[in-house]
Enzyme design. Structure first.
Site, PDB file in Angstrom:
ATOM      1  N   ASP A 194       0.864  -1.183   0.000  1.00 54.30           N
ATOM      2  CA  ASP A 194       0.000   0.000   0.000  1.00 54.30           C
ATOM      3  C   ASP A 194       0.899   1.231   0.000  1.00 54.30           C
ATOM      4  O   ASP A 194       1.879   1.288   0.755  1.00 54.30           O
ATOM      5  CB  ASP A 194      -0.896  -0.004   1.243  1.00 54.30           C
ATOM      6  CG  ASP A 194      -1.733   1.259   1.361  1.00 54.30           C
ATOM      7  OD1 ASP A 194      -2.645   1.438   0.521  1.00 54.30           O
ATOM      8  OD2 ASP A 194      -1.474   2.076   2.265  1.00 54.30           O
ATOM      9  N   ASP A 196       1.157   5.247   0.618  1.00 60.76           N
ATOM     10  CA  ASP A 196       0.508   6.385   1.273  1.00 60.76           C
ATOM     11  C   ASP A 196       1.371   7.619   1.034  1.00 60.76           C
ATOM     12  O   ASP A 196       2.159   8.040   1.876  1.00 60.76           O
ATOM     13  CB  ASP A 196       0.356   6.106   2.776  1.00 60.76           C
ATOM     14  CG  ASP A 196      -0.494   7.147   3.485  1.00 60.76           C
ATOM     15  OD1 ASP A 196      -0.741   8.208   2.891  1.00 60.76           O
ATOM     16  OD2 ASP A 196      -0.898   6.906   4.633  1.00 60.76           O
ATOM     17  N   GLU A 198       1.602  11.419   0.602  1.00 59.53           N
ATOM     18  CA  GLU A 198       0.864  12.628   0.976  1.00 59.53           C
ATOM     19  C   GLU A 198       1.691  13.887   0.692  1.00 59.53           C
ATOM     20  O   GLU A 198       2.425  14.327   1.547  1.00 59.53           O
ATOM     21  CB  GLU A 198       0.479  12.542   2.456  1.00 59.53           C
ATOM     22  CG  GLU A 198      -0.337  11.303   2.791  1.00 59.53           C
ATOM     23  CD  GLU A 198      -0.734  11.201   4.254  1.00 59.53           C
ATOM     24  OE1 GLU A 198      -0.800  12.247   4.949  1.00 59.53           O
ATOM     25  OE2 GLU A 198      -0.970  10.100   4.716  1.00 59.53           O
ATOM     26  N   TYR A 266     -11.159  11.900   6.366  1.00 61.60           N
ATOM     27  CA  TYR A 266     -11.125  12.355   7.753  1.00 61.60           C
ATOM     28  C   TYR A 266     -10.039  13.425   7.837  1.00 61.60           C
ATOM     29  O   TYR A 266      -9.333  13.685   6.853  1.00 61.60           O
ATOM     30  CB  TYR A 266     -10.841  11.197   8.722  1.00 61.60           C
ATOM     31  CG  TYR A 266      -9.855  10.165   8.228  1.00 61.60           C
ATOM     32  CD1 TYR A 266      -8.485  10.438   8.172  1.00 61.60           C
ATOM     33  CD2 TYR A 266     -10.280   8.912   7.796  1.00 61.60           C
ATOM     34  CE1 TYR A 266      -7.577   9.507   7.711  1.00 61.60           C
ATOM     35  CE2 TYR A 266      -9.377   7.968   7.334  1.00 61.60           C
ATOM     36  CZ  TYR A 266      -8.023   8.266   7.293  1.00 61.60           C
ATOM     37  OH  TYR A 266      -7.132   7.338   6.830  1.00 61.60           O
TER      38      TYR A 266
END
Length: 420
Positions: A194, A196, A198, A266
């Protein structure tokens, strides 16, 4: 989006975590060769249907949680969460020097568990070459739940700065990641990777200028190296505003290489804006007075779908924690504040398991809950609001649900049980 609790190195240090960045680049030849592919994702290698829309329940487990939080792989079993999960995302591996790297060697594969702390009631050994730590506990958990899959997540808020260098040579990056994930010491533990990042071609903790196509090329290289029998997924921005972070990257183009995306729906609002206005950090829909248009779950999902990302490749994100302010005078959202509310590990944030007692929800807005206790104001999801979000997920035909993160739930898995 602003910093989330899951990736702050300061939180690691406060918990007494031992952080290492040992690189592993070998052992790529320990697993079967992978074919170059340009398809739409994994075909899955057992009877579990990873492509079935709606059924996936993906929970993050943090390697630093074994320190101050005292949350271990065994807790996934004893809480009943393991029986509810289809996938665990193990966070985080580092991204440095253009390669995937170990995030915390001690927690990952060296920490010795005694019989009482072990998933199967058997203590770790110090035999030469014996696997210990979280990796061995995850191996034991998978034996109890043969359908459960574990995906190793790399990057996060703190370590996303390394993706820019990785994107300059995607093939070399993919090679290093495959060598690490499929290291023969733990190759059976992990079912894929995965990412991630950002954020690609946008600003997070640092600003990335790798270009609009960099993310697509990186994910294509990972799919080519990992093949179709391993999962390749990505956590992505949920900024649905005009000209926002979704627009900075070709997420639709990259979607052909991933099994699914986890849009981080979120942390839209929080006490990094110390004076407010107060706002729920995970609103499902918009509402009158929302501080920034496009910062909702529905806006993100709608935008990604409009760009061509299939609904079945989008998971609905849930936070198992709340965000809060202090110095607030009004109960309804939109109030002014003086700063972040006191939290257990970090001000401005706290786990659901703490907030449900410390500051019980007494209002709802935009499909999520909020609470006013004294001068503190918190927002978080409850079993009731999660049920509403599940109804939305089903109406939209989304591929499932993911959440950050397992240790925020109650000891008996109150929140994960509300995910259908």
């Amino acid at each position: 989006m602003p910093a989330r609790p899951r990736t702050l190195l300061a939180a690691f240090a406060a918990a007494g975590a031992l952080i290492t960045t040992t690189l592993f680049t070998g052992a790529a030849n320990a697993s079967p060769a992978t074919a170059t592919v340009t398809g739409t994702g994994s075909t899955a290698d057992d009877t579990t249907d990873d492509t079935a829309a709606g059924r996936k329940v993906v929970g993050y487990f943090t390697n630093w949680g074994v320190y101050g939080r005292n949350y271990h792989v065994k807790n996934i079993e004893t809480s009943g969460s393991a029986a509810k999960l289809t996938h665990i995302n193990y966070a985080f591996g580092n991204v440095t020097g253009g390669k995937c790297a170990i995030g915390d060697a001690y927690a990952d594969y060296d920490k010795a568990y005694d019989a009482a702390g072990s998933v199967d009631g058997k203590a770790d050994t110090w035999d030469d070459g014996a696997l210990r730590g979280n990796f061995n506990q995850l191996r034991k958990l998978k034996k109890l739940h043969p359908g459960l899959k574990v995906v190793w997540s790399f990057g996060g808020w703190t370590w996303s700065g390394g993706f820019g260098e990785a994107a300059r040579n995607p093939a070399a990056f993919a090679e290093s990641c495959y060598g690490l994930v499929k290291d023969p010491r733990w190759a059976d533990v992990f079912d894929g990777i995965d990412i991630d990042w950002e954020y690609p071609n946008a600003c997070g903790l640092t600003c990335d200028t790798s270009g609009r196509e960099a993310f697509t090329k990186l994910m294509a290289a990972l799919r080519s190296k990992f093949g179709t029998r391993n999962l390749v997924t990505a956590a992505i921005t949920a900024d649905g505003s005009d000209g926002g972070k979704i627009d900075a990257t070709d997420y639709a183009g990259a979607a052909r290489y991933v099994d699914w995306y986890n849009p981080m729906t979120y942390d839209f609002f929080g006490a990094w804006d110390a004076k407010g206005p107060t706002a729920p950090h995970s609103p499902l829909t918009s509402y009158a007075g929302i501080p920034k248009p496009g910062f909702t779950t529905d806006a993100a999902i709608t935008k990604l779908r409009s760009l061509g990302v299939p609904s079945s490749k989008l998971l609905l994100g849930i936070g198992f924690y709340g965000r809060g302010w202090t110095g607030v005078n009004q109960s309804a959202p939109g109030g002014t504040a003086t700063g972040p509310a006191k939290g257990t590990y970090e001000d401005g944030i706290d786990d659901y398991k703490v907030l449900k007692t410390k500051c019980p929800a007494n209002g709802t807005i935009a499909g999520t809950a909020y609470a006013k206790c004294g001068s503190d104001w918190w927002s978080y999801d409850t079993p009731s609001t999660i049920a509403g979000k599940m109804a939305y997920k089903n109406r939209q035909g989304l591929g499932g649900t993911f959440f950050w993160e397992l240790s925020g739930d109650t000891a008996d898995g109150e929140l994960i049980k509300s995910i259908s």
